[in-house]
Enzyme design. Structure first.
Site, PDB file in Angstrom:
ATOM      1  N   VAL A  98     -27.261  90.793 -66.536  1.00  0.00           N
ATOM      2  CA  VAL A  98     -26.483  90.366 -65.556  1.00  0.00           C
ATOM      3  C   VAL A  98     -24.957  90.958 -66.099  1.00  0.00           C
ATOM      4  CG1 VAL A  98     -25.304  88.549 -64.068  1.00  0.00           C
ATOM      5  CG2 VAL A  98     -27.343  88.258 -64.998  1.00  0.00           C
ATOM      6  N   CYS A  99     -24.336  91.723 -64.819  1.00  0.00           N
ATOM      7  CA  CYS A  99     -23.187  92.654 -64.930  1.00  0.00           C
ATOM      8  C   CYS A  99     -23.177  93.370 -66.015  1.00  0.00           C
ATOM      9  CB  CYS A  99     -22.038  91.567 -65.102  1.00  0.00           C
ATOM     10  SG  CYS A  99     -20.476  91.824 -64.805  1.00  0.00           S
ATOM     11  N   THR A 100     -21.935  93.406 -66.888  1.00  0.00           N
ATOM     12  CA  THR A 100     -21.898  94.307 -68.074  1.00  0.00           C
ATOM     13  C   THR A 100     -22.753  94.001 -69.058  1.00  0.00           C
ATOM     14  OG1 THR A 100     -20.186  93.060 -68.826  1.00  0.00           O
ATOM     15  CG2 THR A 100     -19.851  95.068 -67.346  1.00  0.00           C
ATOM     16  N   GLY A 101     -23.564  92.921 -69.161  1.00  0.00           N
ATOM     17  CA  GLY A 101     -24.619  92.647 -70.213  1.00  0.00           C
ATOM     18  C   GLY A 101     -25.730  93.808 -70.391  1.00  0.00           C
ATOM     19  N   GLY A 148     -26.292  93.027 -60.634  1.00  0.00           N
ATOM     20  CA  GLY A 148     -24.994  93.488 -60.589  1.00  0.00           C
ATOM     21  C   GLY A 148     -24.057  92.475 -61.050  1.00  0.00           C
TER      22      GLY A 148
END
Length: 221
Positions: A98-101, A148
């Protein structure tokens, strides 16, 4: 079904708490919230999260999930975190972020040649890990699923539940948790936001944050 969430200091808690709330409702789900040493990690909201176990005590994941946050800059340089993700991914049925993971997956070599997404302010950095950005809230490429920014983790979780269990199960969980978004304002995406809002936010937060993330990535590749 072992669902493993990998946490680190300065994690964005909603990247984690959104999807875990939904995925924990999967039939047979066993959730494992893990950190490197089994100790609590800080979040970007001013509180900490106490994990279930350390990397050493964690079983093999069926679903591996890596959230994001500003702490990703340090996490991608932490060999213990990156090696754990890489090893867990070898036996996982689904590798997710998720996200910048997504950049932790990238540091582990899991984005090379893949389609992926992350928070809108950082998507231009995905090619540094050999990935192709797809402008979607949730992107599937084989057993790799990337979401995202932040709240899209809930959408990712429901997509995965439908894939694993069925759409009926996903719909039932969606209703049980009353996930029926009706934001009071438009503008939760680049497409629906004014140029002025986007540019102001970039100038205040994300130009600097993306530049720092880029430098952290370039340091390890």
């Amino acid at each position: 079904m072992h669902i493993v969430f990998v946490l680190f200091d300065n994690v964005t808690q909603l990247d984690f708490t959104g999807p875990v709330q939904f995925l924990s409702r999967l039939p047979g789900a066993q959730v494992h919230v893990v950190t490197k040493d089994g100790k609590a990690v800080t979040t970007d909201c001013g509180f900490s999260i106490l994990p279930r176990s350390s990397f050493a005590d964690c079983p093999q994941a069926d679903i591996l999930c890596v959230p994001g946050g500003h702490g990703v800059r340090d996490a991608i340089a932490d060999t213990a975190i990156v090696d754990f993700v890489r090893q867990q991914a070898k036996g996982a049925d689904y590798i997710t972020s998720v996200c910048t993971g997504a950049f932790i997956l990238g540091a582990a070599g899991l984005l090379q040649g893949k389609k992926a997404t992350c928070h809108w302010a950082y998507t231009q950095l995905l090619p540094l890990f050999g990935a192709t950005h797809v402008p979607a809230r949730v992107v599937h490429d084989g057993n790799l699923i990337t979401a995202g920014g932040v709240t899209s983790g809930i959408d990712f979780a429901l997509n995965l539940i439908a894939t694993i269990a069925s759409e009926d199960v996903a719909r039932t969980i969606q209703l049980a948790l009353e996930y029926d978004p009706a934001p009071p304002f438009g503008g939760g995406s680049l497409e629906s936001s004014s140029n002025e809002t986007v540019e102001n936010l970039r100038a205040r937060v994300y130009d600097k944050a993306a530049s720092e993330m880029k430098m952290a990535i370039q340091h390890i590749i």
